[in-house]
Design a protein around this motif. Structure first.
Motif, mmCIF file in Angstrom:
data_model
loop_
_atom_site.group_PDB
_atom_site.id
_atom_site.type_symbol
_atom_site.label_atom_id
_atom_site.label_comp_id
_atom_site.label_asym_id
_atom_site.label_seq_id
_atom_site.Cartn_x
_atom_site.Cartn_y
_atom_site.Cartn_z
ATOM 1 N N ALA A 130 6.203 6.792 14.959
ATOM 2 C CA ALA A 130 4.946 7.532 14.799
ATOM 3 C C ALA A 130 4.226 7.198 13.495
ATOM 4 O O ALA A 130 2.999 7.179 13.459
ATOM 5 C CB ALA A 130 5.217 9.036 14.868
ATOM 6 N N GLN A 131 4.970 6.921 12.426
ATOM 7 C CA GLN A 131 4.357 6.797 11.107
ATOM 8 C C GLN A 131 4.362 5.390 10.505
ATOM 9 O O GLN A 131 3.558 5.115 9.618
ATOM 10 C CB GLN A 131 5.086 7.725 10.114
ATOM 11 C CG GLN A 131 5.094 9.174 10.512
ATOM 12 C CD GLN A 131 3.707 9.789 10.489
ATOM 13 O OE1 GLN A 131 2.913 9.511 9.605
ATOM 14 N NE2 GLN A 131 3.399 10.611 11.485
ATOM 15 N N CYS A 132 5.234 4.524 10.974
ATOM 16 C CA CYS A 132 5.455 3.263 10.263
ATOM 17 C C CYS A 132 5.200 2.008 11.099
ATOM 18 O O CYS A 132 4.774 0.980 10.573
ATOM 19 C CB CYS A 132 6.886 3.201 9.740
ATOM 20 S SG CYS A 132 7.402 4.661 8.825
ATOM 21 N N ALA A 133 5.511 2.100 12.400
ATOM 22 C CA ALA A 133 5.498 0.910 13.251
ATOM 23 C C ALA A 133 4.129 0.247 13.334
ATOM 24 O O ALA A 133 4.044 -0.969 13.494
ATOM 25 C CB ALA A 133 6.006 1.262 14.645
ATOM 26 N N GLU A 134 3.079 1.012 13.221
ATOM 27 C CA GLU A 134 1.730 0.428 13.314
ATOM 28 C C GLU A 134 1.542 -0.707 12.301
ATOM 29 O O GLU A 134 0.964 -1.742 12.619
ATOM 30 C CB GLU A 134 0.673 1.505 13.106
ATOM 31 C CG GLU A 134 -0.739 0.967 13.276
ATOM 32 C CD GLU A 134 -1.786 2.053 13.159
ATOM 33 O OE1 GLU A 134 -2.929 1.700 12.828
ATOM 34 O OE2 GLU A 134 -1.479 3.243 13.400
ATOM 35 N N CYS A 135 2.035 -0.520 11.094
ATOM 36 C CA CYS A 135 1.898 -1.557 10.055
ATOM 37 C C CYS A 135 3.127 -2.465 9.966
ATOM 38 O O CYS A 135 2.997 -3.666 9.731
ATOM 39 C CB CYS A 135 1.681 -0.923 8.669
ATOM 40 S SG CYS A 135 0.137 -0.025 8.539
ATOM 41 N N HIS A 136 4.304 -1.888 10.129
ATOM 42 C CA HIS A 136 5.542 -2.631 9.876
ATOM 43 C C HIS A 136 6.143 -3.230 11.141
ATOM 44 O O HIS A 136 7.145 -3.949 11.050
ATOM 45 C CB HIS A 136 6.564 -1.718 9.182
ATOM 46 C CG HIS A 136 6.122 -1.309 7.825
ATOM 47 N ND1 HIS A 136 6.225 -2.128 6.716
ATOM 48 C CD2 HIS A 136 5.560 -0.155 7.383
ATOM 49 C CE1 HIS A 136 5.752 -1.496 5.661
ATOM 50 N NE2 HIS A 136 5.334 -0.288 6.038
ATOM 51 N N GLU A 183 7.471 -2.787 15.381
ATOM 52 C CA GLU A 183 8.480 -1.957 16.062
ATOM 53 C C GLU A 183 9.870 -2.090 15.470
ATOM 54 O O GLU A 183 10.645 -1.142 15.487
ATOM 55 C CB GLU A 183 8.500 -2.283 17.557
ATOM 56 C CG GLU A 183 7.285 -1.777 18.309
ATOM 57 C CD GLU A 183 7.406 -2.041 19.792
ATOM 58 O OE1 GLU A 183 8.530 -2.075 20.322
ATOM 59 O OE2 GLU A 183 6.333 -2.177 20.419
ATOM 60 N N THR A 184 10.190 -3.267 14.956
ATOM 61 C CA THR A 184 11.523 -3.467 14.401
ATOM 62 C C THR A 184 11.479 -3.771 12.896
ATOM 63 O O THR A 184 12.435 -4.313 12.356
ATOM 64 C CB THR A 184 12.252 -4.615 15.133
ATOM 65 O OG1 THR A 184 11.480 -5.811 14.981
ATOM 66 C CG2 THR A 184 12.436 -4.297 16.601
ATOM 67 N N GLY A 185 10.388 -3.446 12.251
ATOM 68 C CA GLY A 185 10.286 -3.661 10.805
ATOM 69 C C GLY A 185 9.922 -5.073 10.406
ATOM 70 O O GLY A 185 10.037 -5.449 9.255
ATOM 71 N N GLN A 186 9.469 -5.868 11.333
ATOM 72 C CA GLN A 186 9.181 -7.269 11.054
ATOM 73 C C GLN A 186 7.830 -7.502 10.388
ATOM 74 O O GLN A 186 7.584 -8.565 9.855
ATOM 75 C CB GLN A 186 9.264 -8.099 12.350
ATOM 76 C CG GLN A 186 8.086 -7.952 13.297
ATOM 77 C CD GLN A 186 8.146 -6.718 14.201
ATOM 78 O OE1 GLN A 186 8.962 -5.832 14.028
ATOM 79 N NE2 GLN A 186 7.260 -6.654 15.176
ATOM 80 N N GLY A 187 6.944 -6.520 10.412
ATOM 81 C CA GLY A 187 5.588 -6.759 9.919
ATOM 82 C C GLY A 187 5.381 -6.410 8.487
ATOM 83 O O GLY A 187 6.257 -5.972 7.784
#
Length: 152
Positions: free
Chosen positions: A140-146, A148-152
């Protein structure tokens, strides 16, 4: 010369508890050698004045929060063996870099002495969390920038 306290510092540098870490002061010659090594190997990304972000995601080495929680072990390990999934490569000879243990200790000690900061004694307590709830919050809070698996 760095060799006279290298062995003693190694045990501190690799210790997980760091609040009691008090390296002997570096001599003027060692301070100059460390500054030279910093400018040669670190300044390109972390800045000549250690302010950071000369290269993407290269943090400030003047950050009080980093220095108060990351010395000595985290900084020593990061310089020597790098950070996974980042541009920070390992500079230790074992990683193909130019620095040996004495050089890593010199840089770690220099960073601690250039701008002294009080170390925070971090607890060794195991923190139990809720991975499912954490996943929901991340989505909800992080995946948009980072990603789905923290790769961004």
């Amino acid at each position: 010369m760095i060799g006279r306290f290298c062995v003693g510092l190694l045990s501190f540098a690799l210790a997980s508890a760091h609040a009691a870490w008090e390296p002997p002061p570096l001599s003027d010659d060692d301070m100059q050698r460390a500054e030279s090594k910093y400018q040669q190997y670190c300044a390109l990304c972390h800045g000549e004045d250690r302010s950071g972000y000369k290269a993407d995601h290269a943090p400030s080495l003047r950050s009080q929060s980093l220095r108060s929680t990351g010395l000595p072990g985290f900084i020593y390990q990061t310089i020597g063996w790098g950070r996974a999934n980042t541009a920070m490569e390992g500079y230790h000879v074992e990683m193909g870099g130019p620095l040996n243990n004495a050089d890593l200790l010199l840089l770690t000690t220099w960073l601690a002495q250039v701008e002294p900061v009080e170390l925070i004694d971090l607890p060794d307590d195991v923190i139990e969390g809720d991975a499912e709830l954490g996943g929901e919050i991340y989505a909800a809070q992080c995946a948009e920038c980072h990603g789905e698996t923290g790769q961004g």
